[in-house]
Motif scaffolding. Sequence first.
Motif, PDB file in Angstrom:
ATOM      1  N   ASP A 403     -74.329  75.332 -31.122  1.00 24.59           N
ATOM      2  CA  ASP A 403     -74.124  74.800 -29.799  1.00 24.59           C
ATOM      3  C   ASP A 403     -75.451  74.919 -28.965  1.00 24.59           C
ATOM      4  OD1 ASP A 403     -73.562  74.334 -27.063  1.00 24.59           O
ATOM      5  OD2 ASP A 403     -71.633  75.852 -27.065  1.00 24.59           O
ATOM      6  N   THR A 404     -76.046  73.661 -28.933  1.00 22.98           N
ATOM      7  CA  THR A 404     -77.313  73.692 -28.240  1.00 22.98           C
ATOM      8  C   THR A 404     -77.307  73.304 -26.595  1.00 22.98           C
ATOM      9  OG1 THR A 404     -77.583  71.260 -28.581  1.00 22.98           O
ATOM     10  CG2 THR A 404     -78.206  72.913 -30.414  1.00 22.98           C
ATOM     11  N   THR A 408     -82.481  67.184 -19.751  1.00 21.02           N
ATOM     12  CA  THR A 408     -83.634  66.358 -19.815  1.00 21.02           C
ATOM     13  C   THR A 408     -84.828  66.961 -19.535  1.00 21.02           C
ATOM     14  OG1 THR A 408     -81.898  64.735 -18.986  1.00 21.02           O
ATOM     15  CG2 THR A 408     -84.024  64.127 -18.893  1.00 21.02           C
ATOM     16  N   ASP A 494     -77.452  75.496 -13.488  1.00 23.41           N
ATOM     17  CA  ASP A 494     -76.133  75.703 -14.172  1.00 23.41           C
ATOM     18  C   ASP A 494     -75.595  77.296 -13.871  1.00 23.41           C
ATOM     19  OD1 ASP A 494     -75.324  73.713 -15.810  1.00 23.41           O
ATOM     20  OD2 ASP A 494     -77.364  73.565 -16.746  1.00 23.41           O
ATOM     21  N   ARG A 509     -72.156  72.936 -14.246  1.00 22.38           N
ATOM     22  CA  ARG A 509     -73.080  72.887 -13.140  1.00 22.38           C
ATOM     23  C   ARG A 509     -72.718  73.648 -11.850  1.00 22.38           C
ATOM     24  NH1 ARG A 509     -77.941  70.294 -14.354  1.00 22.38           N
ATOM     25  NH2 ARG A 509     -78.091  70.231 -12.062  1.00 22.38           N
ATOM     26  N   ARG A 520     -74.960  63.043 -17.930  1.00 21.89           N
ATOM     27  CA  ARG A 520     -74.978  63.548 -16.559  1.00 21.89           C
ATOM     28  C   ARG A 520     -75.131  62.718 -15.370  1.00 21.89           C
ATOM     29  NH1 ARG A 520     -80.419  67.256 -16.183  1.00 21.89           N
ATOM     30  NH2 ARG A 520     -80.653  67.175 -13.872  1.00 21.89           N
TER      31      ARG A 520
HETATM   32  O1  PRX Z   1     -74.759  71.368 -17.470  1.00 21.00           O
HETATM   33  C1  PRX Z   1     -75.537  71.493 -18.592  1.00 21.00           C
HETATM   34  C2  PRX Z   1     -74.862  70.661 -19.435  1.00 21.00           C
HETATM   35  O2  PRX Z   1     -75.810  69.262 -19.392  1.00 21.00           O
HETATM   36  C3  PRX Z   1     -76.809  69.392 -18.293  1.00 21.00           C
HETATM   37  C4  PRX Z   1     -77.786  68.654 -18.678  1.00 21.00           C
HETATM   38  O3  PRX Z   1     -77.686  67.339 -18.861  1.00 21.00           O
HETATM   39  P1  PRX Z   1     -78.664  66.272 -19.477  1.00 21.00           P
HETATM   40  O4  PRX Z   1     -80.078  66.287 -18.681  1.00 21.00           O
HETATM   41  O5  PRX Z   1     -78.227  65.004 -19.262  1.00 21.00           O
HETATM   42  O6  PRX Z   1     -78.906  66.587 -20.924  1.00 21.00           O
HETATM   43  C5  PRX Z   1     -77.928  66.579 -21.983  1.00 21.00           C
HETATM   44  C6  PRX Z   1     -78.276  66.819 -23.364  1.00 21.00           C
HETATM   45  C7  PRX Z   1     -79.015  67.928 -23.640  1.00 21.00           C
HETATM   46  C8  PRX Z   1     -76.791  70.965 -18.478  1.00 21.00           C
HETATM   47  O7  PRX Z   1     -77.576  71.240 -17.182  1.00 21.00           O
HETATM   48  N1  PRX Z   1     -75.367  70.777 -20.834  1.00 21.00           N
HETATM   49  C9  PRX Z   1     -75.999  70.384 -21.796  1.00 21.00           C
HETATM   50  N2  PRX Z   1     -75.835  71.025 -22.859  1.00 21.00           N
HETATM   51  C10 PRX Z   1     -74.760  72.079 -22.789  1.00 21.00           C
HETATM   52  C11 PRX Z   1     -74.471  72.018 -21.530  1.00 21.00           C
HETATM   53  N3  PRX Z   1     -73.369  72.856 -20.920  1.00 21.00           N
HETATM   54  C12 PRX Z   1     -73.077  73.627 -21.822  1.00 21.00           C
HETATM   55  N4  PRX Z   1     -73.295  73.738 -23.161  1.00 21.00           N
HETATM   56  C13 PRX Z   1     -74.102  73.068 -23.875  1.00 21.00           C
HETATM   57  N5  PRX Z   1     -74.580  73.218 -25.053  1.00 21.00           N
END
Ligand code: PRX
Length: 641
Positions: A403-404, A408, A494, A509, A520
Amino acid sequence: MDEEKGILPTGEYYTPHMNRYREVYERSLREPEKFWSEQAQVLDWFRTWDRVLDDSNPPFYRWFVNGKLNVSYNCLDRHLKQHRRNKAAYIWVAENGEEKIVTYDGLYRRVNNFARALQDLGIRRGDRVVIYLPMILEAPVAMLACARIGAVFSFVFAGFGAQALADRIKDSEATMVITADGGFRNGKIVELKKTVDEALEMTSTVRTVVVVKRTGHEVNMEEGRDVWWHDVVKDGMNYVEPEWMDANDPLFILYTSGTTGKPKGALHGNGGYSVWVANTLRWAFDPQEDDRWWCAADIGWITGHSYIVFAPLILGLTSIMYEGSITYPAPDRLWEIVERYRVNILYTSPTAIRTLMRYGEKYPKMHDLSSLKTLGTVGEPINPAAWKWYYENIGGSRCPIIDTYWQTETGGFMISPQLGLGLVPLKPGSATFPMPGVDPVVVDESGRELPPEQKGYIIYRRPWPGMFLTLYRDPERFKKVYFERFPGNYFCGDYCVKDKDGYYWLLGRADEVLNVSGHRLGTIEVEDALISYKEVAEAAVFGRPDPVKGEVIVAFVVIKDEFAHDRDVVQRIRKRIREDLGPIYVPEEIHVVTKLPKTRSGKIMRRVVKAVALGQLPGDISTLEDSASVEEIKTAIEEFR
Ligand code: PRX
């Protein structure tokens, strides 16, 4: 299995090595310069850096100062000398089952030929190029060709509409757009060229549009501006010398949503970003030379940039690339591809898993999934039920789930289980521990570290190589949005809890950014679009929790008097949002009310609208101007249900 302590997949390979992870992690914080010098060897550099990190001008951290490299060289040229010339770089599959396999040598040739075409069309180092393509091989080719000549690309997800595209073209002042006549999704054509034409009516910088023929349907080609890809790309092998890029020269701009204003252009560089994505992929998933890696994201989002294009190519891996929907023609699409190509590592989103889970176990059972070794998720928190379904039905209780957690802005994974450094026992729903070099802390409002098990904000105390350089043309906003709230620390927006065993649980968030199906989106973008329509006087937009998509968009609008009796108005609004912003922005619910709750100074209280609509306590409403608006929201929701 003791779930309190975590789950370990069965099988020889997955033994826990908490000590090994700890050792590497602690060393990364203890001697960062030495550590990152070693990790940077994952790339071939034309010139070595003078300093690993220049932190003299925070928050503008600069990694591998004066190091020179070329990312396309690292993704392609060097593999030709390392016995990967005939290895598949991509196994591409279309929705209709059509397949293309491109080797490293083939990709190298395509990228060089297209880089030459870019040069012939007048694109130079530093110029901005917008890429608006579906999931076809020309997408990575265009990105790598830009990287080769030092042009800065900005990929715009092909699901975005004309206004969203225009905003990104304007902000980046792009002189070229690379697109296709159309793309395929759910068996239908997505009109891309038409959307580009509409966007270009709102912008003035673009001189050339390069169009890939994908669908073959009739499109408008504007004389003197639009050219076909196949006409500008010369046959044969047209070698283009890779530019010597500085580690801190920009590689790409990727726009992402914030809480205010237009999307922000996160700017990533050549050096630190590449070191980061390649190492994080290695640490988290431990891909082997002969593995088949499938990141089932779209290249238009950061996940695709980092883990369909740059990281796997830097590491010389073979990727599956899929154009189309996960449920078309049937809900076994993913499993069918896993079986057909004997995929070893599958990386997708919790929304995809929850969507497919709804169709039942019947679909995965139709296929032999025994090639899978490792599974991954990204984009949003994964609920334990979906985690278990994925673990048992897809991974046969044999594959760990990586679970990564990242963003962005972070370029690559920040918190994740790390198979390459020794797998720790997994807890469904926790992204477990930070990557090397990542130094998180969970704090309260005032920035004080919270004890275990308490919910707070996750912030980072030091920079990491994959961190974005700045917001494009807006360094002030970069400082303000990310570094002002907790001075000296990166604030990502977050919520998080660290449990008593030190595991991190990301809880979504802490601001008004939406996460719909792992994507997002900004409430503000939808509100801005709504109030730009002549029918709409006021709008408040928020996210409602949804069992499949994580969140869905809900809008409350006040319609102007002259349209009050127009029965099609909501339908029209929906259509406009779909065209302007894209289908993912279309609200699930649009409620019409006569007024919205406002403060005495006239500011719409979105927080109150959301709370009332979700049946929660609205909190302090003492500044509310007219409480009748609250009643109206309640009534609208009751009628809707
Ligand atoms: O809230 C977190 C959530 O996705 C947000 C980032 O979105 P974006 O910049 O579009 O990138 C998405 C792909 C990496 C973060 O601030 N998020 C992303 N991965 C997780 C996550 N929340 C929980 N667990 C995750 N594995």
